[in-house]
Design a protein around this motif. Sequence first.
Motif, mmCIF file in Angstrom:
data_model
loop_
_atom_site.group_PDB
_atom_site.id
_atom_site.type_symbol
_atom_site.label_atom_id
_atom_site.label_comp_id
_atom_site.label_asym_id
_atom_site.label_seq_id
_atom_site.Cartn_x
_atom_site.Cartn_y
_atom_site.Cartn_z
ATOM 1 N N PRO A 149 14.552 -11.423 14.776
ATOM 2 C CA PRO A 149 14.643 -12.606 15.634
ATOM 3 C C PRO A 149 13.253 -13.131 16.025
ATOM 4 O O PRO A 149 12.233 -12.526 15.685
ATOM 5 N N ARG A 234 28.672 -10.434 11.641
ATOM 6 C CA ARG A 234 28.822 -11.038 10.306
ATOM 7 C C ARG A 234 28.064 -10.217 9.249
ATOM 8 O O ARG A 234 28.551 -9.994 8.138
ATOM 9 N N THR A 235 26.879 -9.750 9.631
ATOM 10 C CA THR A 235 26.071 -8.933 8.723
ATOM 11 C C THR A 235 26.786 -7.614 8.412
ATOM 12 O O THR A 235 26.832 -7.148 7.271
ATOM 13 N N GLY A 252 22.373 -8.134 24.833
ATOM 14 C CA GLY A 252 22.613 -7.291 26.010
ATOM 15 C C GLY A 252 22.942 -8.129 27.237
ATOM 16 O O GLY A 252 22.706 -9.350 27.272
ATOM 17 N N CYS A 283 15.981 -8.784 24.648
ATOM 18 C CA CYS A 283 17.307 -8.165 24.554
ATOM 19 C C CYS A 283 17.521 -7.217 25.731
ATOM 20 O O CYS A 283 18.635 -7.059 26.217
ATOM 21 N N PHE A 386 20.010 -15.319 27.920
ATOM 22 C CA PHE A 386 18.727 -15.310 27.214
ATOM 23 C C PHE A 386 17.798 -16.392 27.770
ATOM 24 O O PHE A 386 17.265 -17.232 27.057
ATOM 25 N N LEU A 412 23.555 -2.263 26.182
ATOM 26 C CA LEU A 412 22.201 -2.008 25.681
ATOM 27 C C LEU A 412 21.399 -1.153 26.671
ATOM 28 O O LEU A 412 21.107 0.008 26.407
ATOM 29 N N PHE A 450 15.616 3.974 20.570
ATOM 30 C CA PHE A 450 15.938 2.702 21.210
ATOM 31 C C PHE A 450 17.183 2.136 20.547
ATOM 32 O O PHE A 450 17.234 2.019 19.318
HETATM 33 P P1 NAP Z 1 20.102 -14.707 15.624
HETATM 34 O O1 NAP Z 1 20.394 -16.147 15.697
HETATM 35 O O2 NAP Z 1 21.223 -13.761 15.464
HETATM 36 O O3 NAP Z 1 19.059 -14.539 14.402
HETATM 37 C C1 NAP Z 1 18.515 -13.296 14.062
HETATM 38 C C2 NAP Z 1 18.071 -13.326 12.617
HETATM 39 O O4 NAP Z 1 19.222 -13.461 11.782
HETATM 40 C C3 NAP Z 1 17.170 -14.524 12.268
HETATM 41 O O5 NAP Z 1 16.227 -14.140 11.323
HETATM 42 C C4 NAP Z 1 18.168 -15.496 11.659
HETATM 43 O O6 NAP Z 1 17.584 -16.454 10.811
HETATM 44 C C5 NAP Z 1 19.032 -14.533 10.882
HETATM 45 N N1 NAP Z 1 20.324 -15.081 10.449
HETATM 46 C C6 NAP Z 1 20.952 -16.210 10.874
HETATM 47 N N2 NAP Z 1 22.110 -16.382 10.196
HETATM 48 C C7 NAP Z 1 22.214 -15.338 9.334
HETATM 49 C C8 NAP Z 1 23.181 -14.939 8.381
HETATM 50 N N3 NAP Z 1 24.277 -15.665 8.141
HETATM 51 N N4 NAP Z 1 22.982 -13.788 7.677
HETATM 52 C C9 NAP Z 1 21.882 -13.031 7.910
HETATM 53 N N5 NAP Z 1 20.908 -13.391 8.783
HETATM 54 C C10 NAP Z 1 21.082 -14.510 9.501
HETATM 55 O O7 NAP Z 1 19.269 -14.206 16.885
HETATM 56 P P2 NAP Z 1 18.010 -14.890 17.578
HETATM 57 O O8 NAP Z 1 18.454 -16.106 18.316
HETATM 58 O O9 NAP Z 1 16.922 -15.039 16.571
HETATM 59 O O10 NAP Z 1 17.554 -13.749 18.601
HETATM 60 C C11 NAP Z 1 18.095 -13.587 19.865
HETATM 61 C C12 NAP Z 1 19.113 -12.471 19.887
HETATM 62 O O11 NAP Z 1 18.519 -11.271 19.396
HETATM 63 C C13 NAP Z 1 19.594 -12.134 21.286
HETATM 64 O O12 NAP Z 1 20.989 -11.951 21.271
HETATM 65 C C14 NAP Z 1 18.874 -10.836 21.603
HETATM 66 O O13 NAP Z 1 19.505 -10.042 22.575
HETATM 67 C C15 NAP Z 1 18.836 -10.185 20.271
HETATM 68 N N6 NAP Z 1 17.785 -9.155 20.218
HETATM 69 C C16 NAP Z 1 18.158 -7.830 20.220
HETATM 70 C C17 NAP Z 1 17.183 -6.833 20.214
HETATM 71 C C18 NAP Z 1 17.550 -5.365 20.223
HETATM 72 O O14 NAP Z 1 16.688 -4.536 19.899
HETATM 73 N N7 NAP Z 1 18.761 -4.993 20.588
HETATM 74 C C19 NAP Z 1 15.835 -7.182 20.199
HETATM 75 C C20 NAP Z 1 15.492 -8.537 20.193
HETATM 76 C C21 NAP Z 1 16.485 -9.523 20.195
HETATM 77 P P3 NAP Z 1 17.240 -17.949 11.330
HETATM 78 O O15 NAP Z 1 16.189 -17.805 12.356
HETATM 79 O O16 NAP Z 1 16.763 -18.596 10.093
HETATM 80 O O17 NAP Z 1 18.513 -18.524 11.871
#
Ligand code: NAP
Length: 481
Positions: A149, A234-235, A252, A283, A386, A412, A450
């Motif tokens: 992300p 989805r992944t 989270g 997160c 967020f 989380l 983690f």
């Molecule tokens: P996101 O929209 O789910 O995107 C994450 C990654 O997945 C990006 O590289 C995105 O690419 C890619 N992606 C999008 N559609 C996809 C698909 N169909 N197949 C495979 N990959 C795809 O999340 P975000 O908005 O970037 O990040 C925020 C979220 O991350 C929050 O929910 C946060 O809590 C979570 N997070 C969790 C942690 C943890 O360690 N638990 C740490 C940090 C963040 P694009 O950018 O090109 O859409």
Amino acid sequence: MQRHHNFINGSWVPPHGDEHYTTHNPAHPDQAVGEFPRSGAADVAAAVTAAENVRTAWADTPGPQRGALLLRFAQLLEESKNEFGRIITLEMGKALAEAVGEVGRAAVEARFMAGEASQPLGETYPSERAGFTCQTVREPLGVVASITPWNFPVVSPVRKIAPALAYGNTVVCKPASQTPWCAVFIAQLLEKAGLPKGVVNLVIGPGAAVGDALVNDARVRGISFTGSSEIGTRTYEGAARRLAKVQLELGGKNPALVLDYEDLDNAAKEIVAAAFLCSGQRCTALSRVIVLEAQADALVGRLLDHIRRIKVGDGLIEGTTMGPLASLAQFRTVERYVKQGRESGAALVTGGNALVKEPEREGFYFEPTLFDRVNRESPLAREEIFGPVLPVIRVRNVEEAIAVANDTRYGLAASVFSNEPRVMQECARRIETGMIHLNHGTASQAHVPFGGRKDSGQGAFSIGPTARDFFTVVKAIYTKW
Ligand code: NAP
């Protein structure tokens, strides 16, 4: 403005379709940051082929040599942290000191993994038959995908690349579309550290095209994904269709429970830091406070004191402690939740407004916002916002506090503030999260496992020794002498 390329098989190459997109600075959205490839399935296929071709050679490279490369990489991260910090701030807006700190943290995690490359990777068992030995060894998984992300654009990819390399895997990285420059910079540092061709590849482009192609490529044996629970699910579905291994680090809704804690000012300080760092886009951000009614007024007062000290502004300006939100989409999401909060009858204590009239031109600035007397059933209390919005939920007793803490799809992290060892133990035991922080905010350390439960994660925890569980597979070897 520079045009950047994908990094495939040790070369910087444009995408097959030669299409590009432009990123913008969230503090000044009319300022372009860079041009990046809009890659597709053909680019993913080329990157996976490169990673597959060198998979065996890299797995056969002695662990200590792989570790030495990671040490050089960690050193380069450390040396470039000021320059790299600026790139993070330009791409996603967080305050410069936080951004520089993120690069330092990535260096510490890479260094830990450099050491892991020399650790034992197997066990010997007593044999039930004379003349036999029974052993297990851990082997690399093969080609792994890193999908990350924008909120931690350096730590997130390094948290995947470093263990992948330490345990002998090759990698294809897909960074968030918003923060590709950070990924380019990481690949440049790996190149400088002496990375052999094809061992780490970078494909930049939209999630739907690049992410899906990676998830569906049968040569990719593991997918380490960090992002939203929706895309993570989805992944997981895509990976399950071909039995690929997954490590999912997802969203989270992390509670801070304040339960008869004497030093309310300290609790408030810790909570505000953990809630508003990165403009609440972490997160593990504390995103709800659950407090006993008897202490609620006093705690809300202290929270307000600490929130007033936050300085919102361009992350590159000295003294800024909270930057803009990372994108217009995040900004609109926060606006929507705040509107719902006002309409739900929760008491708005501070904030609640955009700091600019035209975010599209002036930057995605939103006030740090505190709501009190939030209904535990409301979206403010249950959904991941967020953003810089902190709801306070008042409860009558410890039992109710634990029930509210667990009343969400996420699991989380949680913080608990109490002077009662019995209450702390009870909370540590019964709160359904991957991580619990007793008497401090949700800050993790660079060598401690983690991860999350419920809709917050799936698969082996990252960081520290548990990374091995995802990045290796076990083989049992029986020998008759
Ligand atoms: P996101 O929209 O789910 O995107 C994450 C990654 O997945 C990006 O590289 C995105 O690419 C890619 N992606 C999008 N559609 C996809 C698909 N169909 N197949 C495979 N990959 C795809 O999340 P975000 O908005 O970037 O990040 C925020 C979220 O991350 C929050 O929910 C946060 O809590 C979570 N997070 C969790 C942690 C943890 O360690 N638990 C740490 C940090 C963040 P694009 O950018 O090109 O859409």
